[in-house]
Design an enzyme around this catalytic site. Structure first.
Site, mmCIF file in Angstrom:
data_model
loop_
_atom_site.group_PDB
_atom_site.id
_atom_site.type_symbol
_atom_site.label_atom_id
_atom_site.label_comp_id
_atom_site.label_asym_id
_atom_site.label_seq_id
_atom_site.Cartn_x
_atom_site.Cartn_y
_atom_site.Cartn_z
ATOM 1 N N LYS A 190 2.536 2.483 -2.622
ATOM 2 C CA LYS A 190 3.205 1.462 -1.810
ATOM 3 C C LYS A 190 2.354 1.168 -0.573
ATOM 4 O O LYS A 190 1.737 2.072 -0.007
ATOM 5 C CB LYS A 190 4.563 2.031 -1.401
ATOM 6 C CG LYS A 190 5.506 1.030 -0.835
ATOM 7 C CD LYS A 190 6.907 1.610 -0.803
ATOM 8 C CE LYS A 190 7.795 0.750 0.093
ATOM 9 N NZ LYS A 190 7.720 -0.678 -0.231
ATOM 10 N N ASN B 105 12.332 -9.984 -5.029
ATOM 11 C CA ASN B 105 12.451 -8.844 -4.120
ATOM 12 C C ASN B 105 11.968 -9.234 -2.738
ATOM 13 O O ASN B 105 11.106 -10.101 -2.575
ATOM 14 C CB ASN B 105 11.671 -7.638 -4.646
ATOM 15 C CG ASN B 105 10.243 -7.613 -4.134
ATOM 16 O OD1 ASN B 105 9.995 -7.176 -2.990
ATOM 17 N ND2 ASN B 105 9.312 -8.101 -4.918
ATOM 18 N N GLY C 230 9.974 -5.865 2.194
ATOM 19 C CA GLY C 230 9.495 -6.005 3.569
ATOM 20 C C GLY C 230 8.587 -4.893 4.036
ATOM 21 O O GLY C 230 8.555 -4.551 5.225
ATOM 22 N N LEU C 231 7.832 -4.315 3.098
ATOM 23 C CA LEU C 231 6.822 -3.289 3.443
ATOM 24 C C LEU C 231 7.418 -2.106 4.198
ATOM 25 O O LEU C 231 6.841 -1.617 5.161
ATOM 26 C CB LEU C 231 5.689 -3.898 4.272
ATOM 27 C CG LEU C 231 4.834 -4.984 3.605
ATOM 28 C CD1 LEU C 231 3.805 -5.520 4.605
ATOM 29 C CD2 LEU C 231 4.115 -4.448 2.377
ATOM 30 N N ASN D 69 -3.648 -5.419 0.471
ATOM 31 C CA ASN D 69 -2.542 -6.319 0.177
ATOM 32 C C ASN D 69 -2.554 -7.434 1.216
ATOM 33 O O ASN D 69 -1.967 -7.305 2.283
ATOM 34 C CB ASN D 69 -1.227 -5.531 0.209
ATOM 35 C CG ASN D 69 -0.017 -6.406 -0.051
ATOM 36 O OD1 ASN D 69 -0.155 -7.594 -0.329
ATOM 37 N ND2 ASN D 69 1.159 -5.822 0.044
ATOM 38 N N CYS E 254 1.439 -10.158 0.694
ATOM 39 C CA CYS E 254 2.876 -9.855 0.619
ATOM 40 C C CYS E 254 3.666 -11.061 1.121
ATOM 41 O O CYS E 254 3.463 -11.514 2.240
ATOM 42 C CB CYS E 254 3.232 -8.631 1.449
ATOM 43 S SG CYS E 254 5.004 -8.307 1.430
ATOM 44 N N LYS F 209 -5.813 -7.868 -3.373
ATOM 45 C CA LYS F 209 -4.709 -8.473 -4.146
ATOM 46 C C LYS F 209 -4.426 -9.878 -3.646
ATOM 47 O O LYS F 209 -4.067 -10.086 -2.498
ATOM 48 C CB LYS F 209 -3.444 -7.615 -4.059
ATOM 49 C CG LYS F 209 -2.306 -8.167 -4.887
ATOM 50 C CD LYS F 209 -1.313 -7.137 -5.355
ATOM 51 C CE LYS F 209 -0.415 -6.634 -4.271
ATOM 52 N NZ LYS F 209 0.593 -5.710 -4.804
ATOM 53 N N GLY G 209 1.376 -9.741 -13.513
ATOM 54 C CA GLY G 209 2.398 -10.775 -13.412
ATOM 55 C C GLY G 209 3.196 -10.860 -14.698
ATOM 56 O O GLY G 209 2.825 -11.564 -15.624
#
Lengths: 274, 317
Positions: free
Chosen positions: B46, B70, B73-74, B128, B131, B166, B244
Site C-alpha cells: 500500500k 473506491n 484516500g491513501l 504512485n 491516485c 504507475k 485494470g
C-alpha cells in the site's frame, strides 16, 4: 478430542437446502463440515460468486448444525440475487470463518440482544451461546414490517423473551427497536447487529447506562480479510483492537481507523468513535 | 518442457508475471491462508506518504455492476512509523515485495522514496503518481508529463532499485506521460491506475462515497487499460505492467498481447483470492498448448496489421 482448526480457508461447500423465509429473504443451508466446526458467533464468510462476475459478498454465518452451516440474507442487488438463485446441489465456495465475533463468555445473567432487519443473521449463534451458559436473553428485534421479522419464533422456542417492533406497526410495537430498548429494564450486557443508525443509538444507550455492549458493524467490504482498508471505523486510540497506527485527532480526541472486516466486525460500544 | 513464466521489470526478476496491486493485497499476510504466495510474482504494498494520513471518510467502497469504486484516500501511518513498525513484516515473504510511494510535492516523493529504498525488505519501488482519491492533488503529477518527469527524476536520483511508475488513465494522451517517465529514468511503467468515477444514491440523493468521487476498477475498465498498454508499448522501450480488470486467463492474455511484460491483479482478489494462482497455472497451460517456451514470446504480439487496410478514404469515424 480433535483440535478444532480455526484457521480461515476457502471452503468448497454444497447447497443442501434453500428456503425463502419472506419475499427477498433467503436461508441457504450448506454442507460445510470444516466451516461448521470452526465458526464462532458473529463471524462471517465471503461468498465467492459462482459466476465470477462480481466481488465476493460478506455474509454472517447464521447457524451451524453438525456438518452444516447456514447463511441468512436479504436480497439487495446483483450479488445476493445470484446467491439466492442457487438450487440444492449447487456448489458455493466461501472464504472463512472471518472476523472477530461476539465474546459470549461473560458472567452477566441478564442480557439483551438487539437485532435490526438482516442483523438477525449474526445473533442466533450468540443467543444460543448465551442461553447455554444460563443467561436470561431478551431479544429486541425490529424490522420494517411483520413479514420481515423472520425466525422470531425460533428464538422464542429456545427460550429468548421477544420484544418485537415494526416500522409500520403490523407486529409488535410500532416504532424503532431502540425505543423499545430504552423503555425496558436495563440489561447487564448488550449484543447487537443491524444498520448503522440503530447500532449508533444502541451504543449511545449502552454508554449512557454504562452497560457493556458489543456491536457487530455493517460496512461495505472489499476484500473482507483486512487487505484493502475499504471498511473502516474510527476507534479511540487506546482500544485494544486499534491497529498499529499513529493516532490522529478528530473531534477533540485521538482516533485510529480500524478495519471492520479484520479488526471487527464486533466492537465495544465504548471504543467506537462514529 | 514446461514453459517459463519468469519475467523481468528492469532489474526486478519475477518468477511469475503477476503482481498484486497496491492497496489490494495488504502485506500479503492477510491473503496467505487462501493463496500460495510463492506462486505469485510479487506484492506491491500500500502506498506510503511522508506524513501519516487518516484517509477518506466512509463509505469508501461502492460495488457497481462491472467493477468497484473506491476512495480510500491513501490511509497510511507515514514513512517513519512505517519503516519502524511495519516494514519488518515483509521480510520473509516468498515473493518479491515492491514498496509504493505517494506524495504531494516533488520533495515528498524523493524523500519517501529514498527512505524506503534504503531498506532491504523491498526490492523495487512503485511511484504512485496517479491516485485519484486525494482531492486531485495526487493525480496532478501523473496528469502532467513535465511534472511526472520531474517526480521520476527526483526519485531516480535517490535509488538504484527498480523504479516502476504507475500512470493514470485520466489523461488525454497517456503516451506523453509515459515517454517523459521513461526519459526521467523509470525502469518500468504500471498501466493503469483507476478511472475516476462517481455513484449517487437515488433515494437520499447523496453521493455514495464519503469522498464524493472515487476510482473505478474491475472489468469495467479493462478495455480502457488494454488500449493504454497497447499505446504506451508503442511509445516506450521499458517494460509495462498491465493492470485494470484482469480476472482470468483471457483477460491476462489480452494485456500480454497488447504489450505488457507482467500483469497486476487488484480487484479480482476481492472476488476470489485464488485467482492469481489460477491465472498463472492457466498461462502455463496456454503456452504449452501453443508450443511456446516462455511468456515473453507473446508480449506485444497482438496482430493489428490488418485493421488499417480496411479504412475508407474520407471516413472520419
Amino acid at each position: 478430542m480433535a483440535l478444532l482448526d480455526l484457521h480461515p480457508r476457502v471452503h468448497a461447500t454444497k447447497v443442501i437446502e434453500r428456503c425463502e423465509l419472506a419475499q427477498g429473504v433467503t436461508l441457504l443451508t450448506l454442507h460445510a463440515p470444516q466451516l461448521a466446526s470452526a465458526v464462532r458467533p458473529g463471524q462471517f464468510v465471503m461468498a465467492i460468486p459462482p459466476s465470477g462476475e462480481s466481488a465476493a459478498t460478506a455474509l454472517a454465518v447464521y447457524d451451524i448444525s453438525g456438518k452444516h452451516a447456514s447463511i441468512l440474507f436479504f436480497v439487495t442487488g446483483k450479488r445476493t440475487s445470484e446467491l439466492a438463485g442457487l438450487a440444492p446441489g449447487a456448489r458455493l465456495d466461501v472464504v472463512g470463518a472471518l472476523g472477530n465475533g461476539f465474546d459470549c463468555a461473560g458472567n452477566q445473567r441478564d442480557v439483551a440482544i438487539v437485532a435490526g432487519g438482516v442483523g438477525i443473521a449474526s445473533v442466533w449463534l450468540c443467543a444460543k451461546a448465551l442461553l447455554a451458559r444460563g443467561a436470561r436473553v431478551r431479544l429486541f428485534y425490529g424490522a420494517r414490517t411483520a413479514e420481515l421479522l423472520v425466525e422470531a419464533q425460533r428464538f422464542a422456542d429456545v427460550g429468548c423473551e421477544l420484544i418485537l417492533t415494526t416500522d409500520d406497526g403490523t407486529r409488535g410495537e410500532r416504532g424503532f427497536v431502540t425505543d423499545a430498548l430504552r423503555r425496558a429494564a436495563p440489561p447487564e450486557a448488550i449484543f447487537a447487529c443491524g444498520p448503522s443508525p440503530m447500532l449508533r443509538c444502541v451504543g449511545q444507550i449502552a454508554n449512557e447506562l454504562e452497560i457493556p455492549a458489543q456491536l457487530s458493524l455493517e460496512e461495505t467490504f472489499g476484500c473482507g480479510v483486512g487487505g484493502c482498508w475499504g471498511c473502516v471505523v474510527a476507534l479511540t486510540a487506546r482500544s485494544d483492537r486499534a491497529p498499529n497506527f499513529p493516532p490522529a485527532q478528530r473531534g477533540g480526541s485521538d482516533v485510529v481507523y480500524a478495519r471492520v472486516c479484520k479488526d471487527g466486525p464486533v466492537f465495544l460500544a465504548d471504543e467506537l468513535r462514529w | 518442457m514446461t514453459p517459463s513464466l519468469a519475467t523481468r521489470l528492469g532489474k526486478l526478476e519475477l518468477a511469475y508475471p503477476t503482481l498484486m496491486g497496491s492497496g489490494c493485497y495488504g502485506s500479503g499476510e492477510e491473503f496467505a491462508p487462501f493463496a500460495d504466495l510463492s506462486k505469485i510474482g510479487g506484492i506491491v504494498l500500500k502506498s506510503v506518504t511522508r506524513l501519516p494520513r487518516l484517509g477518506n471518510p466512509t463509505p469508501r467502497l461502492v460495488h457497481t455492476p462491472a467493477g468497484m469504486l473506491n476512495a480510500i484516500g491513501l490511509q497510511n501511518p507515514g514513512i517513519e512509523w512505517y519503516l519502524e513498525r511495519e516494514l519488518h513484516k515483509y521480510k520473509d515473504r516468498p515473493c518479491k515485495i515492491v514498496g509504493s510511494v505517494a506524495g504531494f510535492s516533488i520533495d515528498d516523493y524523493a524523500y519517501v522514496c529514498e527512505r524506503l529504498a534504503a531498506r532491504d525488505e523491498i526490492e523495487a519501488v512503485e511511484l504512485n503518481v496517479s491516485c485519484p482519491n486525494v482531492a486531485r492533488e495526487g493525480e496532478t503529477f501523473g496528469c502532467d508529463p513535465d511534472l511526472t518527469e520531474r517526480v521520476v527524476a527526483a526519485a531516480r536520483a535517490t535509488t538504484d532499485k527498480p523504479l516502476i511508475v504507475k500512470l493514470s488513465p485520466n489523461v488525454t494522451d497517456i503516451t506523453a506521460v509515459a515517454r517523459q517517465a521513461e526519459r526521467a529514468g523509470a525502469d518500468a511503467l504500471a498501466v493503469v491506475n483507476t478511472v475516476r468515477g462517481m455513484a449517487i444514491d437515488v433515494e437520499s440523493w447523496r453521493p455514495r462515497l464519503g469522498n464524493i468521487t472515487g476510482g473505478l476498477s474491475g472489468p469495467a475498465i479493462r478495455p480502457i487499460a488494454v488500449l493504454a498498454v497497447y499505446e504506451v508499448a508503442q511509445a516506450v522501450n521499458i517494460p509495462i505492467v498491465g493492470q485494470g480488470g484482469i480476472e482470468n486467463l483471457s483477460d491476462a492474455l489480452e494485456f500480454f498481447l497488447a504489450g505488457a511484460t507482467a500483469i497486476s491483479i487488484g480487484t479480482a482478489n476481492f472476488t476470489d483470492p485464488r485467482i492469481p494462482q489460477r491465472i498463472a497455472g492457466e498461462l502455463q497451460a496456454y503456452l504449452a498448448r501453443r508450443n511456446l517456451g516462455s511468456i515473453s514470446e507473446i508480449v506485444g504480439r497482438a496482430n493489428v496489421g490488418i485493421s488499417t487496410a480496411y479504412q475508407y478514404e474520407g471516413d472520419e469515424g
